[in-house]
Design an enzyme around this catalytic site. Structure first.
Site, PDB file in Angstrom:
ATOM      1  N   CYS A  32       1.093  -1.120  -0.010  1.00 20.00           N
ATOM      2  CA  CYS A  32       0.298   0.248  -0.516  1.00 20.00           C
ATOM      3  C   CYS A  32       1.050   1.050  -0.173  1.00 20.00           C
ATOM      4  O   CYS A  32       1.408   1.744   1.301  1.00 20.00           O
ATOM      5  CB  CYS A  32      -1.330   0.256   1.414  1.00 20.00           C
ATOM      6  SG  CYS A  32      -2.288   1.661   1.874  1.00 20.00           S
ATOM      7  N   CYS A  35      -0.006   3.368   2.612  1.00 17.88           N
ATOM      8  CA  CYS A  35       0.670   2.902   3.896  1.00 17.88           C
ATOM      9  C   CYS A  35       1.765   3.394   4.208  1.00 17.88           C
ATOM     10  O   CYS A  35       2.506   3.550   5.206  1.00 17.88           O
ATOM     11  CB  CYS A  35       0.110   1.699   3.957  1.00 17.88           C
ATOM     12  SG  CYS A  35      -1.373   1.295   3.979  1.00 17.88           S
TER      13      CYS A  35
END
Length: 108
Positions: A32, A35
């Protein structure tokens, strides 16, 4: 050295739900992009607020049942727990100011 520990299904209850301090949980995944961008911000927040709360990371790929249990549908998701209950949640990339405001709202 980061103040952020990783938690898993095996350690979540002890480190998060049974903690006597508020705990901010970063639900993330290694693939991600947002993230990855949030990671250093979370590390800074953990260091700056080590006297107020604990900060942990939970890999949703490795701990899918916890992601489902807490209704994590998008990542990154930050959930703050206090005395075993969810007290705040934010979804998506946050800047340092937004995360600090979140911490300030739940931890004195």
């Amino acid at each position: 050295m980061s103040n952020v520990k990783s938690v898993s299904e095996g350690s979540f209850d002890e480190q998060v739900l049974k903690s006597d301090r508020p705990v901010m949980v970063d639900f993330w995944a290694p693939w991600c992009g947002p993230c990855k961008a949030l990671g250093p911000i979370v590390d800074t927040i953990a260091a700056d607020n080590s006297n107020k709360l604990d900060v942990v990371k939970l890999n949703v790929d490795e701990n899918q049942s916890l992601a489902v249990k807490y209704g994590v549908r998008g990542i990154p998701t930050i959930i703050v727990f206090n005395k075993g209950a969810e007290v705040k949640r934010v979804v998506g990339l946050q800047n340092k100011g937004q995360l600090q405001a979140l911490v300030d709202s739940v931890a004195k």
